[in-house]
Design an enzyme around this catalytic site. Structure first.
Site, mmCIF file in Angstrom:
data_model
loop_
_atom_site.group_PDB
_atom_site.id
_atom_site.type_symbol
_atom_site.label_atom_id
_atom_site.label_comp_id
_atom_site.label_asym_id
_atom_site.label_seq_id
_atom_site.Cartn_x
_atom_site.Cartn_y
_atom_site.Cartn_z
ATOM 1 N N GLY A 246 1.036 -0.938 0.109
ATOM 2 C CA GLY A 246 -0.361 0.488 -0.276
ATOM 3 C C GLY A 246 1.189 1.030 -0.516
ATOM 4 C CB ILE A 474 -0.698 -3.360 4.240
ATOM 5 C CG1 ILE A 474 0.163 -2.855 5.096
ATOM 6 C CG2 ILE A 474 -2.201 -2.311 4.233
ATOM 7 C CD1 ILE A 474 0.513 -0.926 5.165
ATOM 8 C CB ALA A 518 3.196 -3.575 14.783
ATOM 9 N NE ARG A 653 7.254 -6.201 24.265
ATOM 10 C CZ ARG A 653 7.274 -6.261 25.407
ATOM 11 N NH1 ARG A 653 8.481 -7.683 25.074
ATOM 12 N NH2 ARG A 653 7.123 -6.454 26.877
ATOM 13 C CG ASN A 656 8.127 -11.977 13.409
ATOM 14 O OD1 ASN A 656 9.094 -11.905 13.427
ATOM 15 N ND2 ASN A 656 7.112 -13.103 12.992
ATOM 16 C CE LYS A 658 12.602 -16.369 8.934
ATOM 17 N NZ LYS A 658 12.133 -17.376 9.309
ATOM 18 C CE LYS A 726 10.540 4.534 20.836
ATOM 19 N NZ LYS A 726 11.240 5.383 21.404
ATOM 20 N N GLY A 729 7.602 0.341 10.020
ATOM 21 C CA GLY A 729 6.666 0.915 8.510
ATOM 22 C C GLY A 729 7.659 1.957 8.225
ATOM 23 C CD GLU A 730 4.528 5.655 7.223
ATOM 24 O OE1 GLU A 730 4.590 5.947 6.594
ATOM 25 O OE2 GLU A 730 3.024 5.347 7.311
HETATM 26 MO MO1 MOS Z 1 1.984 4.997 4.995
HETATM 27 S S1 MOS Z 1 2.416 6.430 4.017
HETATM 28 O O1 MOS Z 1 0.996 6.532 5.882
HETATM 29 O O2 MOS Z 1 0.611 4.020 4.460
#
Ligand code: MOS
Length: 763
Positions: A246, A474, A518, A653, A656, A658, A726, A729-730
């Site tokens: 996404g 996603i 998460a 924390r 996972n 991986k 926390k 992904g970003e």
């Molecule tokens: Mo993110 S850029 O809020 O999917």
């Protein structure tokens, strides 16, 4: 985190568990939006505008309508109008405009018609035969054509922050600074290319719409589609069990989903609408081209005294969009004087949109390149310069950090990457005939306030557990981490837990954006699993036939589906034995984790919520990290290879390691794309993208990517959510392009401030 809430050493939380949906994904069992088998389905394709500004004069569908298999052609003349025109709001709709509501054109590629036919080929063929004539008006393709029309908005969308912010007296401080860096950094247009394009299958049963969509928020899409159609939310079901990426383009709704629903209603058949790769460039927003001016003042020993940032970027005719590049610059270093100014230029495109770490990615690119320049100017080691300016509290709010392990990230990164062996002199390191460069940059991303998250959990008499929540996976690993959390609390092997998500018939969970999934899902699943566990324990405690009769809850442990006394493990029984004896087919718990709301069911499990309510000290919460990069450059050909990449993160924390590692790797690869390749070209006359495909819009392939090393710093954060998560992904992408640009400078002595850094710029 209270002691009681901390997962034990034996916990499956924090283990590198394989993706529980991995087998389904590699065997094709995982169904993406366009893959649901639906009887009697027909296909819809968009006809798109060839001009960028003007009006449609006529649209002749006669020939196309008579073609084999064609069922219907919808244009602005006959399409049922939307009940509500979308209005941009974060986490909701992405653009304050809907195509096909009239004959006006605002951008090239704007949908102007929908052809519905029995097969995709028939629909595509017929779309070619629709004759459109336009009344064309002069368009603006790029901001460079209209810089004189730049304006400062009251506030910018995408950040929801003012068009100008400041602290202290940046103008004076900058003028008085003994050392100054005044540079402009630029980023090209970056377009969204998730592996799975946007796609929908829509079908109606009476007044009830089902939409198999590809979305980062099933509830959000449900709400927006219902509003645009003018029907109750309860009449729309959105299903999205798997999303092929996404990155932000599916975190707000554009209009392809609602048009699939309208097409289905108009032919009274299920309709499949898959946005083509080319149309992805004009069906969803993009990361806008931007000029990031950064003026930095410092003392001779490298302490920052002033930062002045001006971002200039294009926006659509409809919205004041800018990704908030100044936000990270404002909070990252200790610096008493700061200002950020946003300038926008209206061009004929869609409204740009969120793309991985929107704001932080460009902001930290500019800031971390400028810090590298300052380090060279002052002859201070780049890491040492960063340590000298380390912010011990958040300078943008004055709040303490809920946790911060940035110094550990620098130290561990330097150690792993062999920073001490780096000769700081540019163009000093070689490998054969190749120039070698090593660079680094910092990373950060905010921990956004979590949304309330509802979960249903069910323990069956055979010891299996079903967990359900209307969240999304996603590609990040939501299925897996939620399974781990439930398995841990309920004391069952992960194979016995099944997690279901991505459906508006499930309990409501937030949008998957801003790296919040998460944290919210783990908090919700943990909270409800605790409630379910207590219920089952009470069944045993209150049953005279149970070996645990009259025990206290705290004296009972559960492992491998068996309840037993902690100090006498022989005394116990399995969930199955207990439930079977009680003739219970199942035990259910449903609940909502509501951060910060007194009296919620989750209160006992939510130390963060209580703390907020008592009006105690406020905290600023961010994840932090550092990226390190090594490049080798052919000095004669400008050919560049990234030979090593390292990402060190501290993000609370890690549920996972991986799946988290996989997130970081993906983000860094996306950063390589931004730094070295990604650039959407526009024909300046037609205001049309000329490389809207994966052949000419370059993204990294396997051969471009070296071995990537990823590490996480152990970090406990007691203030943010149930498990102290926390999100990563970003953060994953942030700092990558700066680390690469800094490595290129170190290799060549050339400071390229203009992304992407293609070989021609190195010659
Ligand atoms: Mo993110 S850029 O809020 O999917």
């Amino acid at each position: 985190m209270t002691q009681a809430n901390r997962p034990s050493n034996k916990s499956v939380i924090g283990q590198p568990v394989d993706r529980v949906d991995g087998r389904a994904k590699v065997t094709g069992g995982a169904r993406y939006a366009a893959e649901f088998p639906v009887n009697n389905i027909v296909h819809a394709v968009f006809i798109t505008s060839m001009i960028a500004k003007g009006t449609i004069q006529s649209i002749d569908t006669q020939v196309a309508e008579k073609m084999l298999g064609v069922l219907k052609i919808l244009t602005h003349r006959n399409i049922p109008k939307l009940a509500q025109i979308p209005k941009f709001t974060p986490n909701s709709t992405g653009m304050s405009f809907a195509p096909m509501q009239g004959n006006e054109i605002h951008y090239s590629g704007q949908p102007i018609g929908i052809v519905i036919a029995e097969t995709l080929e028939q629909a595509t063929d017929a779309a070619q035969q629709v004759q459109v004539s336009y009344q064309s008006q002069p368009s603006i393709a790029t901001m460079h054509q209209a810089l004189d029309q730049a304006y400062q908005p009251n506030s910018i969308m995408g950040g929801g922050i003012p068009g100008y912010t400041k602290r202290g007296n940046p103008v004076q401080a900058l003028a008085e600074a003994p050392v100054q860096i005044k540079e402009t950094y630029t980023i090209a247009n970056n377009h969204h290319n998730p592996m799975e394009p946007c796609a929908a299958i829509a079908f109606w049963e009476g007044d009830q719409l089902t939409l198999n969509a590809s979305t980062q928020g099933v509830t959000r899409t449900q709400t927006n589609v219902a509003n645009m159609l003018g029907i109750p939310k309860a009449s729309v079901r959105v299903v999205s069990p798997f999303v092929g990426g996404g990155f932000g383009c599916k975190s707000v709704d554009f209009t392809h989903d609602v048009f699939a629903a309208i097409a289905a209603r108009s032919v009274r058949r299920p309709v499949k609408l898959v946005v083509t790769r080319e149309q992805m460039y004009t069906a969803v927003g993009y990361r806008e081209e931007q000029t990031l001016q950064l003026n930095i003042g410092a003392t001779r020993d490298g302490h920052l005294t002033a930062i002045s940032h001006t971002k200039t970027s294009p926006t659509s005719p409809f919205d004041d969009w800018a990704e908030p590049s100044g936000k990270a610059i404002e909070m990252f270093y200790q610096c008493p004087n700061f200002e950020a100014t946003y300038k926008l230029v209206r061009v004929n495109t869609m409204t740009p949109t969120f793309m991985r770490a929107p704001g932080e990615t460009p902001g930290m690119y500019a800031l971390e390149c400028a810090m590298d320049e300052l380090a060279y100017k002052l002859n201070i080691d780049p890491i040492e310069l960063r340590l000298r300016n380390h912010a011990n509290v958040d300078p943008s709010t004055g709040y303490s950090w809920s946790s911060k392990s940035l110094k550990q990230c620098y130290a561990r990164g330097a150690e792993l990457f062999g920073w001490s062996r780096r000769n700081p002199q540019p163009r000093s390191m070689r490998e054969g005939r190749y120039l070698v460069g090593i660079g680094m940059a910092s990373a950060t991303y905010p921990v956004y306030p979590p949304g309330s998250t509802s979960v249903r959990e069910r323990l069956f008499a055979d010891g299996r557990v079903l967990v359900q929540s209307g969240t999304q996976d996603i590609g990040t690993g939501t299925y897996t981490i939620a399974t781990q959390v439930a398995a841990d609390v309920l004391g069952v092997p992960i194979e016995r837990v099944r997690f279901e998500l991505g459906d508006t018939t499930l309990p409501v969970a937030p949008n998957s954006g801003g790296a919040t999934t998460a944290s919210t899902v783990s908090s919700g699943v943990y909270t409800v699993a605790q409630a379910l566990r207590r219920q089952v324990l009470q069944l045993a405690i209150q049953d005279p036939a149970s070996p645990l009769h009259n025990a206290t809850e705290g004296a009972i442990a559960v492992e491998n589906g068996r309840l037993f006394l902690k100090d006498n493990s022989a005394r116990g029984e399995t969930y199955s034995t207990l439930l079977t004896r009680l003739k219970r087919s199942q035990v259910d718990a449903i609940g909502t984790w509501q951060p910060g709301i007194q009296g919620s069911a989750s209160q006992a499990e939510n130390p963060a919520g209580r703390r907020q309510n008592q009006g105690e000290k406020k905290y600023s919460s961010h994840s932090f990290g550092a990226k390190f990069c090594e490049v080798q450059i052919d000095p004669d050909l400008g050919r560049l290879r990234v030979t090593r990449l390292l990402g060190i993160q501290a993000a609370g924390r890690i549920l996972n390691p991986k799946t988290a590692r996989s997130q970081i790797i993906g983000g860094m690869i996306m950063g390589v794309g931004q730094a070295l390749m990604e650039d959407t070209h526009i024909d300046e006359h037609f205001a049309r993208y000329t490389n809207a495909n994966l052949g000419e819009y370059h993204i990294p392939v396997q051969a471009d990517i070296p071995d990537i090393q990823v590490e996480f710093i152990d970090e406990e954060d007691p203030h943010i959510n149930v498990l102290g998560v926390k999100g990563v992904g970003e953060l994953a992408i942030v700092g990558t392009s700066a680390a690469i640009a800094n490595a290129i400078y170190h290799a060549t002595g050339k400071r390229i401030r203009d992304l992407p850094i293609t070989p021609n710029k190195l010659l």
